[in-house]
Write an enzyme that holds these catalytic residues in place. Structure first.
Site, PDB file in Angstrom:
ATOM      1  CG  ASP A  64      -9.089   4.431   0.514  1.00 15.83           C
ATOM      2  OD1 ASP A  64      -8.510   4.987   1.460  1.00 15.83           O
ATOM      3  OD2 ASP A  64      -8.481   3.766  -0.351  1.00 15.83           O
ATOM      4  CE  LYS A 103      -1.494   7.216  -3.421  1.00 17.53           C
ATOM      5  NZ  LYS A 103      -1.950   6.228  -2.426  1.00 17.53           N
ATOM      6  CD  GLU A 152      -4.813   3.765  -2.395  1.00 24.48           C
ATOM      7  OE1 GLU A 152      -5.707   4.522  -1.934  1.00 24.48           O
ATOM      8  OE2 GLU A 152      -3.668   4.155  -2.660  1.00 24.48           O
ATOM      9  CG  ASP A 208      -1.725   1.250   1.404  1.00 34.08           C
ATOM     10  OD1 ASP A 208      -1.757   2.065   0.462  1.00 34.08           O
ATOM     11  OD2 ASP A 208      -2.331   1.427   2.478  1.00 34.08           O
TER      12      ASP A 208
END
Length: 533
Positions: A195, A72, A173, A10
């Site tokens: 999420d 990211k 994800e 992850d």
């Protein structure tokens, strides 16, 4: 069953996690200090070595210009994008422009691409796994936000290559979290995965049957996450301090980093205890050289008012996902929360109110994505695995047409893999080549979509305007990545391209980065493999 091992990673905005299947069960791998979650943070030291993870995070204040975090949020983006402009305003490290409008990070006079920064985090995850398992790891499944476009997925896959990992699959994800939830259960449910990570928000709706995981729809916001909650606290602290002292802490990047650290701790404290006592000792000096402290108290009610509009933004995304799946909230059987910020009472209570049901308990929101990724990695190496995963493309795929418009070829939330063709004609007499521009987005205006890349097609028959037909075929693979081909319908002349322009790295760049990364010593890790137990 192969004796190969593949890990699940992850790769988060704030924290990353690595997991593996052992004795048929998924488990999160600890580092040598027993830590399960690792800051997605890279600190470049003066001696040329690199700190990655929780040790690097401690350098955010001590060496802010040389410590890169929240990378990211920038990966796969163009330098001129609004997201990059926002990062330049608040990040202490230097963000510069590279070739093809790509984003680069400059530290100690060296420039690094975003895939190179992410590769160092992946390399750390690889080292953690190798130290624990006592063997070399070369294969992985890496997760990304469901709403990542092709640019961001390609850049993430490049990061895996640079880190020395064969990325078996880029996995969304929320889908990964659902795999972990459904593992070993005989359930038949419609589930929502909410999420909310450090930098991104996704929601996916899945139908889970026996060994079948089908994504019905997905939606998201790749610039909404826990970092934005921190920013609200930072702004409140800075403005309150300014009102009291006439000193603006935001004008100094060292002060700004102390504020950020204090804001993150305050967010956690207010979530756990209902109040946060904030103290930043020696944060600045006044005009007379007196050292000043910042003291404040944040209540739960203050925090909730501060961030309520951010919370409401997540439910606009939920509305979109439910509409795409043609479902109402009452038709959802279970709600899975993913990401550290979902521990906040305001999130849990708001989710309960929206879906009219309690979110599932007993699921670790920080680890569930990595656990699902390792299950998928294990299944991809096992020829007898029975898990069947059907994912969707999160964004519509389009082709540019004359006048700055686009035409949709593949609708968002279409199951992947898929290929689809559309026939176009030449736009002028005697045309010898066509420029094919590929976009992702929901607008028919090119400027409102993300351009994935472009290529020229030539060698087709030359004729009058509208007389020559060119068939353009899009293929989206299980990683959500795009291949495009063009063909002269009459002659069969064909060209194919993989749209890899977007990460800003050519094959030569990638090979150069692989060689350079091999020379970088991760502080705290031996360059040699551990002995096999």
């Amino acid at each position: 069953m192969s004796d190969e091992i593949a890990i699940g990673v992850d790769l988060g905005t704030s924290y990353s996690c690595v997991a593996v299947v052992q004795d048929g069960q998924p488990m999160v791998i600890p580092n040598e200090w027993g830590e399960l979650n690792h800051a997605s943070c890279v600190s470049f030291l003066d001696d040329g070595s690199v700190l990655v993870g929780n040790a690097a995070k401690k350098n955010i204040i001590a060496a802010p210009e040389a410590t890169v975090y929240s990378a990211k949020r920038l990966i796969g983006r163009y330098f001129f994008s609004d997201e990059v402009k926002k990062a330049q305003a608040v990040m202490p490290y230097t963000i510069v422009e590279g070739d093809n409008n790509a984003v680069r990070i400059q530290v100690h006079g060296q420039t690094y691409s975003l895939p190179e920064i992410s590769a160092l985090v992946l390399k750390e995850m690889k080292a953690v796994a190798e130290t624990y398992l006592g063997r070399e790891i070369t294969k992985a499944v890496v997760t990304v936000p469901a709403y990542f476009n092709d640019n961001q997925r390609q850049a993430t896959k490049d990061a895996g290559r640079i880190a020395g990992l064969e990325v078996l699959r880029i996995l969304n994800e929320p889908t990964s979290a659902a795999l972990a939830y459904g593992f070993g259960r005989d359930v038949n449910q419609r589930v929502v995965v909410y999420d909310l990570g450090g930098g991104t928000f996704d929601v996916s709706i899945l139908e889970i049957g026996k060994d079948v995981f089908e994504v019905l729809s997905t939606a998201g916001d790749t610039y909404l996450g826990g970092d934005d909650f921190d920013d609200r606290i930072m702004t409140w602290l800075a403005e309150d301090f300014l009102a009291k002292t006439r000193l603006d802490l935001r004008q100094n990047k060292y002060c700004l980093q102390m504020l950020k650290d204090a804001a993150e701790r305050a967010k956690i404290d207010v979530g756990q205890k209902g109040t946060a006592d904030i103290l930043c000792q020696g944060i600045c000096q006044d005009a007379n050289g007196n050292v000043m402290d910042l003291r404040n108290t944040l209540s739960n009610d203050q925090f909730n008012r501060m961030v309520m509009d951010l919370v409401q933004r997540t439910f606009k995304v939920c509305d979109e996902a439910l509409q795409s799946a043609r479902l109402s909230a009452s038709e959802i059987d279970a709600v899975i929360l993913v990401g550290g910020p979902t521990r906040l009472p305001i999130i849990r209570n708001s989710v309960k109110h929206y879906f009219q049901k309690e979110p599932l308990e007993g699921i670790n929101p920080d680890q569930v994505v990595a656990l699902g990724a390792c299950l998928q990695a294990h299944a991809l190496l096992d020829a007898h695995a029975e898990t069947f995963l059907v994912d969707v493309t999160p964004l519509s795929l389009r082709i540019g047409t004359v006048g700055g418009y686009t035409e949709k070829v593949i609708e968002k939330n279409t199951p992947v893999p898929i290929d689809r063709s559309k026939t176009f004609t030449t736009s002028r007499d005697g045309q010898e080549k066509v420029k094919i521009r590929v976009y992702q987005g929901e607008s028919n205006r090119a400027e409102e979509c993300e351009m994935l890349g472009e290529f020229e097609f030539s060698g087709f028959r030359i004729g009058y305007r509208g007389d020559v037909k060119i068939e353009v075929t899009f293929e989206i693979d299980t990683n959500g990545m795009v291949n495009v081909s063009a063909c002269d319908v009459e002659t069969g002349q064909k060209t194919t391209t993989t749209l890899t322009l977007s990460s800003g790295m050519s094959e030569t760049d990638i090979q150069r980065s692989i060689d350079a990364t091999r020379q970088i010593q991760l502080a705290g890790h031996s360059s040699d493999l551990p002995s096999v137990a």
